[in-house]
Each structure stands twice: as structure tokens, then as C-alpha cells.
Write a protein that holds these residues in place. Structure first.
Motif, PDB file in Angstrom:
ATOM      1  N   GLY A  92       1.674  16.796  -9.392  1.00 34.27           N
ATOM      2  CA  GLY A  92       2.597  17.341 -10.368  1.00 34.27           C
ATOM      3  C   GLY A  92       3.760  18.132  -9.779  1.00 34.27           C
ATOM      4  N   PHE A  93       3.806  18.259  -8.454  1.00 36.22           N
ATOM      5  CA  PHE A  93       4.887  19.010  -7.820  1.00 36.22           C
ATOM      6  C   PHE A  93       5.584  18.152  -6.773  1.00 36.22           C
ATOM      7  CE2 PHE A  93       1.911  22.259  -9.248  1.00 36.22           C
ATOM      8  CZ  PHE A  93       2.742  23.166  -9.870  1.00 36.22           C
ATOM      9  N   ASP A  94       6.849  18.431  -6.556  1.00 35.16           N
ATOM     10  CA  ASP A  94       7.638  17.790  -5.503  1.00 35.16           C
ATOM     11  C   ASP A  94       8.014  18.894  -4.515  1.00 35.16           C
ATOM     12  OD1 ASP A  94       9.209  16.169  -3.930  1.00 35.16           O
ATOM     13  OD2 ASP A  94      10.854  16.026  -5.377  1.00 35.16           O
ATOM     14  N   LEU A  95       7.221  19.027  -3.441  1.00 34.06           N
ATOM     15  CA  LEU A  95       7.335  20.162  -2.525  1.00 34.06           C
ATOM     16  C   LEU A  95       7.817  19.737  -1.154  1.00 34.06           C
ATOM     17  CD1 LEU A  95       3.907  21.847  -3.374  1.00 34.06           C
ATOM     18  CD2 LEU A  95       6.147  22.340  -4.398  1.00 34.06           C
ATOM     19  N   GLU A  96       8.497  20.666  -0.487  1.00 37.76           N
ATOM     20  CA  GLU A  96       8.903  20.475   0.901  1.00 37.76           C
ATOM     21  C   GLU A  96       9.008  21.847   1.566  1.00 37.76           C
ATOM     22  OE1 GLU A  96      12.775  18.669   1.069  1.00 37.76           O
ATOM     23  OE2 GLU A  96      13.777  20.435   0.242  1.00 37.76           O
ATOM     24  N   TRP A  97       8.926  21.859   2.885  1.00 41.16           N
ATOM     25  CA  TRP A  97       9.161  23.082   3.648  1.00 41.16           C
ATOM     26  C   TRP A  97      10.665  23.236   3.841  1.00 41.16           C
ATOM     27  CZ3 TRP A  97       5.415  26.482   4.566  1.00 41.16           C
ATOM     28  CH2 TRP A  97       4.088  26.035   4.551  1.00 41.16           C
ATOM     29  N   ARG A  98      11.163  24.477   3.665  1.00 40.63           N
ATOM     30  CA  ARG A  98      12.564  24.775   3.949  1.00 40.63           C
ATOM     31  C   ARG A  98      12.626  26.025   4.824  1.00 40.63           C
ATOM     32  NH1 ARG A  98      16.219  23.835  -1.468  1.00 40.63           N
ATOM     33  NH2 ARG A  98      15.678  21.636  -1.738  1.00 40.63           N
ATOM     34  N   ALA A  99      13.545  26.001   5.753  1.00 41.64           N
ATOM     35  CA  ALA A  99      13.758  27.142   6.636  1.00 41.64           C
ATOM     36  C   ALA A  99      14.786  28.087   6.026  1.00 41.64           C
ATOM     37  CB  ALA A  99      14.227  26.674   8.013  1.00 41.64           C
ATOM     38  N   GLU A 100      14.409  29.350   5.930  1.00 39.02           N
ATOM     39  CA  GLU A 100      15.275  30.431   5.444  1.00 39.02           C
ATOM     40  C   GLU A 100      16.020  30.088   4.151  1.00 39.02           C
ATOM     41  OE1 GLU A 100      16.126  29.335   8.952  1.00 39.02           O
ATOM     42  OE2 GLU A 100      14.258  30.388   9.322  1.00 39.02           O
ATOM     43  N   PRO A 101      15.331  29.656   3.093  1.00 38.40           N
ATOM     44  CA  PRO A 101      16.052  29.245   1.886  1.00 38.40           C
ATOM     45  C   PRO A 101      16.476  30.409   0.985  1.00 38.40           C
ATOM     46  CG  PRO A 101      13.726  28.968   1.528  1.00 38.40           C
ATOM     47  CD  PRO A 101      13.893  29.405   2.967  1.00 38.40           C
ATOM     48  N   LEU A 102      16.001  31.622   1.268  1.00 38.30           N
ATOM     49  CA  LEU A 102      16.315  32.759   0.398  1.00 38.30           C
ATOM     50  C   LEU A 102      17.341  33.681   1.046  1.00 38.30           C
ATOM     51  CD1 LEU A 102      12.716  33.682  -0.816  1.00 38.30           C
ATOM     52  CD2 LEU A 102      14.420  32.287  -1.992  1.00 38.30           C
ATOM     53  N   ALA A 103      18.109  34.339   0.196  1.00 37.54           N
ATOM     54  CA  ALA A 103      19.101  35.300   0.671  1.00 37.54           C
ATOM     55  C   ALA A 103      18.417  36.356   1.539  1.00 37.54           C
ATOM     56  CB  ALA A 103      19.784  35.963  -0.519  1.00 37.54           C
ATOM     57  N   GLY A 104      19.082  36.733   2.593  1.00 35.58           N
ATOM     58  CA  GLY A 104      18.559  37.746   3.487  1.00 35.58           C
ATOM     59  C   GLY A 104      17.771  37.202   4.658  1.00 35.58           C
ATOM     60  N   LEU A 105      17.420  35.922   4.634  1.00 37.20           N
ATOM     61  CA  LEU A 105      16.637  35.325   5.721  1.00 37.20           C
ATOM     62  C   LEU A 105      17.498  34.560   6.723  1.00 37.20           C
ATOM     63  CD1 LEU A 105      13.554  33.893   3.777  1.00 37.20           C
ATOM     64  CD2 LEU A 105      13.741  36.092   4.979  1.00 37.20           C
ATOM     65  N   SER A 106      18.625  34.032   6.287  1.00 36.28           N
ATOM     66  CA  SER A 106      19.374  33.092   7.121  1.00 36.28           C
ATOM     67  C   SER A 106      19.909  33.695   8.415  1.00 36.28           C
ATOM     68  CB  SER A 106      20.520  32.463   6.330  1.00 36.28           C
ATOM     69  OG  SER A 106      21.443  33.462   5.941  1.00 36.28           O
ATOM     70  N   GLY A 107      20.174  34.984   8.452  1.00 35.22           N
ATOM     71  CA  GLY A 107      20.712  35.584   9.664  1.00 35.22           C
ATOM     72  C   GLY A 107      19.664  36.026  10.664  1.00 35.22           C
ATOM     73  N   LEU A 108      18.388  35.856  10.339  1.00 38.32           N
ATOM     74  CA  LEU A 108      17.328  36.380  11.206  1.00 38.32           C
ATOM     75  C   LEU A 108      16.950  35.500  12.393  1.00 38.32           C
ATOM     76  CD1 LEU A 108      15.035  37.991   8.511  1.00 38.32           C
ATOM     77  CD2 LEU A 108      16.686  39.107  10.022  1.00 38.32           C
ATOM     78  N   PRO A 109      16.996  34.160  12.293  1.00 38.45           N
ATOM     79  CA  PRO A 109      16.652  33.369  13.475  1.00 38.45           C
ATOM     80  C   PRO A 109      17.493  33.764  14.685  1.00 38.45           C
ATOM     81  CG  PRO A 109      16.657  31.955  11.566  1.00 38.45           C
ATOM     82  CD  PRO A 109      17.224  33.294  11.129  1.00 38.45           C
ATOM     83  N   GLY A 110      16.802  33.894  15.808  1.00 39.86           N
ATOM     84  CA  GLY A 110      17.430  34.319  17.047  1.00 39.86           C
ATOM     85  C   GLY A 110      17.207  35.793  17.344  1.00 39.86           C
ATOM     86  N   GLU A 111      16.918  36.591  16.301  1.00 36.52           N
ATOM     87  CA  GLU A 111      16.678  38.016  16.518  1.00 36.52           C
ATOM     88  C   GLU A 111      15.286  38.235  17.108  1.00 36.52           C
ATOM     89  OE1 GLU A 111      17.442  40.953  13.591  1.00 36.52           O
ATOM     90  OE2 GLU A 111      19.298  40.026  12.912  1.00 36.52           O
ATOM     91  N   PRO A 112      15.166  39.132  18.081  1.00 31.20           N
ATOM     92  CA  PRO A 112      13.839  39.458  18.605  1.00 31.20           C
ATOM     93  C   PRO A 112      13.076  40.350  17.624  1.00 31.20           C
ATOM     94  CG  PRO A 112      15.517  40.725  19.749  1.00 31.20           C
ATOM     95  CD  PRO A 112      16.234  39.788  18.818  1.00 31.20           C
ATOM     96  N   LEU A 113      11.776  40.176  17.599  1.00 30.97           N
ATOM     97  CA  LEU A 113      10.920  41.004  16.758  1.00 30.97           C
ATOM     98  C   LEU A 113      10.833  42.394  17.368  1.00 30.97           C
ATOM     99  CD1 LEU A 113       9.018  41.108  14.295  1.00 30.97           C
ATOM    100  CD2 LEU A 113       7.166  40.461  15.853  1.00 30.97           C
ATOM    101  N   LYS A 114      11.115  43.416  16.551  1.00 28.98           N
ATOM    102  CA  LYS A 114      11.090  44.791  17.030  1.00 28.98           C
ATOM    103  C   LYS A 114       9.763  45.486  16.716  1.00 28.98           C
ATOM    104  CE  LYS A 114      15.401  46.864  17.062  1.00 28.98           C
ATOM    105  NZ  LYS A 114      15.510  46.887  18.437  1.00 28.98           N
ATOM    106  N   GLY A 115       9.068  45.051  15.659  1.00 33.79           N
ATOM    107  CA  GLY A 115       7.810  45.689  15.295  1.00 33.79           C
ATOM    108  C   GLY A 115       7.071  44.920  14.225  1.00 33.79           C
ATOM    109  N   VAL A 116       5.768  45.191  14.147  1.00 31.18           N
ATOM    110  CA  VAL A 116       4.886  44.570  13.154  1.00 31.18           C
ATOM    111  C   VAL A 116       4.088  45.684  12.494  1.00 31.18           C
ATOM    112  CG1 VAL A 116       2.953  42.978  12.784  1.00 31.18           C
ATOM    113  CG2 VAL A 116       4.627  42.497  14.563  1.00 31.18           C
TER     114      VAL A 116
END
Length: 151
Positions: A92-116
Motif C-alpha cells: 500500500g505504500f510507494d517508498l524509497e530512501w532519500r538523502a537529506e530530504p528535509l530542511a536543515g539536513l542538506s548542508g550537513l554532509p561533509g561536516e565532521p561529527l563533534k559530539g554524540v
């Protein structure tokens, strides 16, 4: 065990912050300093929106942590088990994986992780230079918080 329509996915449910830290703390902290490659979300193509029932994937230069919340207090962290190039299959669903599809996520790839951080209600949060992204239990599905880092 329910696999959320994802080939090869076997969630391992935990119910407390202590369990998450015991099982995954050292591996999460070992991600600090690694660059973020992608944040993958499952997208409902018919509704054109995030399908928050499926795991959220954070790929740190080839080390991928997969976070999923279920019921009211279950969280699962798995590692390198999901291939985002293979779409989930739910009737009943048409699903796919998307990379950074939401606002605020698109600029993060490439940034190093500073903390968890892992919080009381099993939120797992990743801090970067420009933002902090948290995945939390949103009453039987995943919630996502994206907070810009103050300058």
C-alpha cells in the motif's frame, strides 16, 4: 520479527538509556571526528513526505548507524545492515530512501561529527558545526529534531 519491509534489517530493541549506552556507547563515541556522508530517510512518494516509521540512517564515511523507535519506549540501533539503494517494501505504500530530504539536513554532509548524546527517552543526538540532529520516540515512530548551532 518485523523488518519494516527492509531486506536484511533485524532491529534489536532496547528500553533504557543505560541499555543503549552499554550496547552502543563506545561505538557511537568512536564516530566523533568522522565526516558525515549522508543522512537517509524513507520517503513516501505518493504523499511526498517523510515516512517516519522506518529507521533513520547516518552514514559516517562508511560506518552507518541505523536508529529506529517503535511502540512507546523501544529504540533499536543497528550498524551497517541497511542498503539505502534498496527501497523498503510495504503493501500500500510507494517508498524509497532519500538523502537529506528535509530542511536543515542538506548542508550537513561533509561536516565532521563533534559530539554524540543519548538522552533519557532514548533520543540519540549528533552535533555538527552548523546543527544538531536528534532522532527521538514520537509515539510509535521516529521524530527528528534539527537545531541550528548558534553563531
Amino acid at each position: 520479527m518485523f523488518d519494516f519491509g527492509i531486506p536484511g534489517y533485524r532491529p534489536s530493541w532496547l528500553n533504557s538509556r543505560r541499555e543503549v549506552l552499554r550496547e552502543h556507547g563506545p561505538r557511537l563515541w568512536a564516530l566523533v571526528g568522522r565526516p558525515l556522508s549522508r543522512i537517509w530517510l524513507v520517503w513516501d512518494r505518493r504523499e511526498d513526505e517523510w515516512f517516519s516509521d522506518c529507521p533513520v540512517l547516518f552514514d559516517f564515511d562508511g560506518e552507518q548507524v541505523e536508529i529506529n523507535h517503535w511502540k512507546f519506549d523501544d529504540v533499536s540501533l543497528t550498524w551497517n545492515a541497511i542498503d539505502p539503494h534498496r527501497p523498503p517494501r510495504w503493501d500500500g505504500f510507494d517508498l524509497e530512501w532519500r538523502a537529506e530530504p528535509l530542511a536543515g539536513l542538506s548542508g550537513l554532509p561533509g561536516e565532521p561529527l563533534k559530539g554524540v548524546a543519548v538522552f533519557l527517552h532514548r533520543e540519540v543526538s549528533f552535533a555538527f558545526e552548523d546543527a544538531t540532529v536528534g532522532v527521538y520516540n514520537a509515539l510509535d515512530e521516529n521524530g527528528l529534531s534539527i537545531t541550528a548551532t548558534p553563531s
